[in-house]
Design a protein around this motif. Structure first.
Motif, PDB file in Angstrom:
ATOM      1  N   LEU A  19       0.497   4.981   3.534  1.00 19.33           N
ATOM      2  CA  LEU A  19       1.261   6.222   3.650  1.00 19.33           C
ATOM      3  C   LEU A  19       1.085   7.115   2.429  1.00 19.33           C
ATOM      4  CD1 LEU A  19       4.597   4.783   5.109  1.00 19.33           C
ATOM      5  CD2 LEU A  19       2.930   6.172   6.340  1.00 19.33           C
ATOM      6  N   ASN A  20       0.722   6.519   1.304  1.00 21.90           N
ATOM      7  CA  ASN A  20       0.598   7.276   0.054  1.00 21.90           C
ATOM      8  C   ASN A  20      -0.736   8.007  -0.094  1.00 21.90           C
ATOM      9  OD1 ASN A  20       3.101   6.795  -1.496  1.00 21.90           O
ATOM     10  ND2 ASN A  20       2.509   4.652  -1.278  1.00 21.90           N
ATOM     11  N   GLN A  21      -1.660   7.781   0.818  1.00 22.11           N
ATOM     12  CA  GLN A  21      -2.975   8.412   0.684  1.00 22.11           C
ATOM     13  C   GLN A  21      -2.911   9.902   1.011  1.00 22.11           C
ATOM     14  OE1 GLN A  21      -5.636   6.275   3.280  1.00 22.11           O
ATOM     15  NE2 GLN A  21      -6.037   4.680   1.756  1.00 22.11           N
ATOM     16  N   PRO A  22      -3.574  10.748   0.225  1.00 23.45           N
ATOM     17  CA  PRO A  22      -3.653  12.178   0.565  1.00 23.45           C
ATOM     18  C   PRO A  22      -4.596  12.402   1.731  1.00 23.45           C
ATOM     19  CG  PRO A  22      -4.968  11.717  -1.378  1.00 23.45           C
ATOM     20  CD  PRO A  22      -4.241  10.438  -1.049  1.00 23.45           C
ATOM     21  N   LEU A  23      -4.486  13.574   2.366  1.00 21.59           N
ATOM     22  CA  LEU A  23      -5.351  13.910   3.496  1.00 21.59           C
ATOM     23  C   LEU A  23      -5.855  15.337   3.328  1.00 21.59           C
ATOM     24  CD1 LEU A  23      -6.545  13.260   6.335  1.00 21.59           C
ATOM     25  CD2 LEU A  23      -4.462  14.281   7.296  1.00 21.59           C
TER      26      LEU A  23
END
Length: 418
Positions: free
Chosen positions: A8-12
């Motif tokens: 959930l912490n990954q940027p997109l």
């Protein structure tokens, strides 16, 4: 779950160049926090500031209507021009100043507006609601070609004002039985002109709205769409037609697609109709994850899935599957506006979304409390208070009906004076 292993912490990064700081999004919910003459309020700013502080990567507003003559509910915010630009700027900054992206969800209700709220409701065709809902929703009038062209232009103008106000993007609402979904559905759209008659002609309206918005905001502004995987209604929009619509939108350059499903008549988006047939499907938390996986297998476009997520583990499993890029949360954030802070640390919210029932079978069948009950919680947060997760369904329904009746009366009175 450790934060550094929490997907959930990954940027997109999106194709328009913008970057979401993480994979958690607040999906659209009906706030009805506008005035009765449909202008934004300070309550919206308070509510969105609270959500942005929770750490969300993306926040999508509730319905922003494009035409004061076509409201979905009393208290909808309408953006037709720049008259409310200062408050709109504050609304956008409530999110962006804290690092969250904020997209305005643009909508036209078509036939899906309570009887008496608008002077008239238009739709692709004059198709009535089912018999048990006819007392609440009038049979619409078929839209003329001139009206269709006007609506397309209005979507573009509203998006342009949102960009000027500092919103990070817009989301076109083409799901849940509203006007764009009505044009896509062979049940609601029985036209035989250039706007209906074949799947290609039925999706022409959606593509024209997207093209006009893109023309007015440019390529560097995020434009997304919320689309039904299916209507779950006899003769309605099917998965096959949804896939072809998504394919056309991807070719046109859409930045993100949020997948949902259902309408007011068949509210699959609330979980009311979501009864998994396979144990493997039941183990997945998200309602529309299976369809998202089909889209991902053939098309390269950022996907958001909303509906059914309950736990950090379930959200991570969905992201790990590769079927989606963004997890959409709605009802949980109405009863626990701070839930994202816990989820981003790998912990679950202490609150659980539960079915809201009144004991009145026709009301419960419509799934209307999935809007009314949660709207009451949002109003509490907007006043600087806390939600009441255990509020009873029947009392909330009766209070909402009284408030809705008064709101409809006030809206009609104010429109008559203008």
């Amino acid at each position: 779950m450790k934060a550094d292993t929490n997907l959930l912490n990954q940027p997109l990064a999106l194709t328009n160049g913008s970057v979401l700081r993480n994979r958690l999004a607040k999906a659209s919910m009906s706030e009805t926090l506008g005035t009765y003459d449909n202008r934004p309020t300070l309550g919206l700013i308070e509510l969105y500031r609270r959500w942005a502080a929770s750490g969300l990567g993306l926040i999508i507003t509730g319905n922003v209507m494009i035409d004061r003559r076509a409201l979905g509910e009393p208290g909808n915010v309408v953006i037709e021009d720049e008259r409310d630009l200062p408050l709109l700027q504050q609304w956008a900054k409530a999110a962006t100043d804290q690092g969250a992206a904020i997209w305005a969800q643009l909508n036209h209700p078509g036939k899906q507006s309570a009887k008496g709220l608008n002077e008239r409701n238009i739709a692709p065709s004059a198709v009535p609601f089912r018999e048990d809902m006819a007392a609440l929703f009038e049979t619409p009038r078929e839209a003329t070609v001139v009206e269709i062209q006007d609506i397309i232009g209005r979507f573009g103008r509203t998006a342009a004002v949102c960009k000027k106000a500092g919103f990070s993007g817009v989301e076109i609402h083409a799901a849940h039985g509203y006007l764009l979904n009505q044009f896509l559905s062979p049940h609601h759209n029985r036209r035989e002109d250039e706007w209906g008659g074949t799947p290609e002609k039925r999706r022409r309206f959606v593509l024209a709205v997207y093209a006009e918005i893109r023309r007015q905001v440019g390529d560097d502004f995020a434009v997304a769409i919320k689309l039904n995987s299916a209507d779950f209604q006899r003769g309605g929009f099917t998965e096959e037609e949804s896939m072809e619509t998504i394919r056309a939108l991807v070719e046109a350059g859409i930045d993100l697609i949020e997948i949902s499903g259902g309408t007011y008549e068949d509210p699959a988006m609330s979980g009311a109709l979501h009864v998994p047939k396979k144990s493997s499907t039941a183990a997945r938390e998200a309602y529309f994850l299976e369809f998202a996986a089909k889209v991902r297998a053939s098309l390269d476009v950022p996907l958001m899935v909303t509906g059914g997520f309950r736990s950090a583990a379930g959200m991570n499993d969905a992201l790990r599957s590769g079927a989606l890029d963004v997890v959409g949360l709605a009802r949980l954030l109405a009863i626990d506006p701070d839930a994202p802070s816990a989820l981003l640390q790998g912990r679950d919210s202490e609150q659980r979304v539960r079915p809201i029932v009144t004991g009145i079978k026709p009301v419960d069948r419509m799934g209307v409390m999935e809007v009314l009950w949660y709207t009451r919680q949002l109003k509490r947060i907007a006043k600087g208070g806390e939600p009441k997760p255990h509020e009873g369904g029947l009392s909330a329904f009766l209070k909402s009906v009284l408030a809705g009746g008064w709101g409809t009366y006030r809206t009609r009175r104010l429109r008559a004076r203008s």
